[in-house]
Structures are given as C-alpha cells and as structure tokens.
Design a protein around this motif. Structure first.
Motif, PDB file in Angstrom:
ATOM      1  N   ILE A   8       0.888  -1.164   0.000  1.00  6.15           N
ATOM      2  CA  ILE A   8       0.000   0.000   0.000  1.00  6.15           C
ATOM      3  C   ILE A   8       0.921   1.207   0.000  1.00  6.15           C
ATOM      4  O   ILE A   8       1.687   1.429   0.943  1.00  6.15           O
ATOM      5  CB  ILE A   8      -0.929   0.026   1.221  1.00  6.15           C
ATOM      6  N   VAL A  10       1.302   5.176  -0.070  1.00  6.37           N
ATOM      7  CA  VAL A  10       0.568   6.413   0.233  1.00  6.37           C
ATOM      8  C   VAL A  10       1.468   7.584  -0.106  1.00  6.37           C
ATOM      9  O   VAL A  10       2.598   7.678   0.379  1.00  6.37           O
ATOM     10  CB  VAL A  10       0.152   6.466   1.720  1.00  6.37           C
ATOM     11  N   LEU A  25      -7.998   2.527   6.616  1.00  4.98           N
ATOM     12  CA  LEU A  25      -7.959   1.772   5.363  1.00  4.98           C
ATOM     13  C   LEU A  25      -8.442   0.341   5.569  1.00  4.98           C
ATOM     14  O   LEU A  25      -9.137  -0.210   4.724  1.00  4.98           O
ATOM     15  CB  LEU A  25      -6.552   1.772   4.773  1.00  4.98           C
ATOM     16  N   LEU A  38     -12.709   0.610  -3.932  1.00  5.31           N
ATOM     17  CA  LEU A  38     -11.946   1.853  -4.096  1.00  5.31           C
ATOM     18  C   LEU A  38     -12.771   3.083  -3.773  1.00  5.31           C
ATOM     19  O   LEU A  38     -12.304   4.001  -3.108  1.00  5.31           O
ATOM     20  CB  LEU A  38     -11.394   1.948  -5.521  1.00  5.31           C
ATOM     21  N   THR A  41     -13.394   3.365  -0.007  1.00  4.88           N
ATOM     22  CA  THR A  41     -12.141   3.729   0.660  1.00  4.88           C
ATOM     23  C   THR A  41     -11.846   5.210   0.454  1.00  4.88           C
ATOM     24  O   THR A  41     -11.478   5.924   1.386  1.00  4.88           O
ATOM     25  CB  THR A  41     -10.978   2.865   0.133  1.00  4.88           C
ATOM     26  N   GLN A  42     -12.048   5.695  -0.749  1.00  6.04           N
ATOM     27  CA  GLN A  42     -11.833   7.110  -1.047  1.00  6.04           C
ATOM     28  C   GLN A  42     -12.787   7.975  -0.226  1.00  6.04           C
ATOM     29  O   GLN A  42     -12.386   8.997   0.327  1.00  6.04           O
ATOM     30  CB  GLN A  42     -12.047   7.362  -2.535  1.00  6.04           C
ATOM     31  N   ARG A  55      -7.410   9.984  -3.707  1.00  9.00           N
ATOM     32  CA  ARG A  55      -7.591   9.109  -4.868  1.00  9.00           C
ATOM     33  C   ARG A  55      -6.994   7.755  -4.509  1.00  9.00           C
ATOM     34  O   ARG A  55      -5.893   7.684  -3.959  1.00  9.00           O
ATOM     35  CB  ARG A  55      -6.881   9.707  -6.078  1.00  9.00           C
ATOM     36  N   VAL A  56      -7.736   6.701  -4.796  1.00 11.56           N
ATOM     37  CA  VAL A  56      -7.269   5.343  -4.511  1.00 11.56           C
ATOM     38  C   VAL A  56      -7.303   4.554  -5.813  1.00 11.56           C
ATOM     39  O   VAL A  56      -8.300   4.564  -6.524  1.00 11.56           O
ATOM     40  CB  VAL A  56      -8.171   4.657  -3.453  1.00 11.56           C
ATOM     41  N   GLU A  57      -6.189   3.887  -6.122  1.00  5.63           N
ATOM     42  CA  GLU A  57      -6.078   3.135  -7.377  1.00  5.63           C
ATOM     43  C   GLU A  57      -5.473   1.764  -7.123  1.00  5.63           C
ATOM     44  O   GLU A  57      -4.708   1.583  -6.182  1.00  5.63           O
ATOM     45  CB  GLU A  57      -5.143   3.852  -8.362  1.00  5.63           C
ATOM     46  N   LEU A  64      -1.836  -1.177  -3.912  1.00  5.59           N
ATOM     47  CA  LEU A  64      -2.865  -0.149  -3.829  1.00  5.59           C
ATOM     48  C   LEU A  64      -2.132   1.177  -3.666  1.00  5.59           C
ATOM     49  O   LEU A  64      -1.218   1.300  -2.844  1.00  5.59           O
ATOM     50  CB  LEU A  64      -3.793  -0.373  -2.645  1.00  5.59           C
ATOM     51  N   TYR A  65      -2.525   2.155  -4.451  1.00  4.16           N
ATOM     52  CA  TYR A  65      -1.893   3.466  -4.447  1.00  4.16           C
ATOM     53  C   TYR A  65      -2.906   4.477  -3.915  1.00  4.16           C
ATOM     54  O   TYR A  65      -4.027   4.562  -4.423  1.00  4.16           O
ATOM     55  CB  TYR A  65      -1.469   3.828  -5.866  1.00  4.16           C
ATOM     56  N   VAL A  66      -2.513   5.198  -2.876  1.00  4.81           N
ATOM     57  CA  VAL A  66      -3.374   6.219  -2.270  1.00  4.81           C
ATOM     58  C   VAL A  66      -2.659   7.557  -2.418  1.00  4.81           C
ATOM     59  O   VAL A  66      -1.523   7.723  -1.969  1.00  4.81           O
ATOM     60  CB  VAL A  66      -3.620   5.921  -0.771  1.00  4.81           C
TER      61      VAL A  66
END
Length: 73
Positions: A8, A10, A25, A38, A41-42, A55-57, A64-66
C-alpha cells in the motif's frame, strides 16, 4: 497468489496520522486486490479533517496506491 495486496503506497501524507490511516484503510496484506472497494475507501479518506482530496487506485499486480492532497494548516 496473484492479484493480492502486497503493498500500500501512500503519497502526500504529512499531517494525517500514519496509524490512524492504517486503521481507517482496514486493508490486510494478501487480501484479494479486487475485494477492496476503491470508492468506499476514497469516501472514508475524504471524511478526514486534513484531507482535501483523495484518490485510490489499483496498480497491478499487487499494489494499492493512495494519493492524498491535504489541507493547509
């Protein structure tokens, strides 16, 4: 073993508490990456006082990219 959360990442977190963010999260390592909602979570992140935008991808195969944009104090 593919498509499971291993990382993850961030970006943009400065004021948001790291432990509080992990709790919010609520994502476990090895959880199926497609099981992470997603949008939900956003929306949770957007409720944090310091967060102006989130933004969550998914970044395949296992990340997972936050990205957070925090408010200025």
């Amino acid at each position: 073993k593919g498509f499971r959360v291993q990382n993850i990442f961030v970006e943009g977190r400065y004021y948001v508490d790291r432990n509080g963010l992990k709790t919010l999260l609520d994502i476990d390592k090895n959880q199926p990456i497609f099981a992470v909602d997603l949008k939900a979570t956003q929306e949770k992140l957007m409720k944090l006082t310091w967060v102006k935008h989130a933004r969550v991808e998914r970044r395949f195969p296992d990340t997972l990219y936050v990205h957070l944009t925090e408010r200025e104090p």
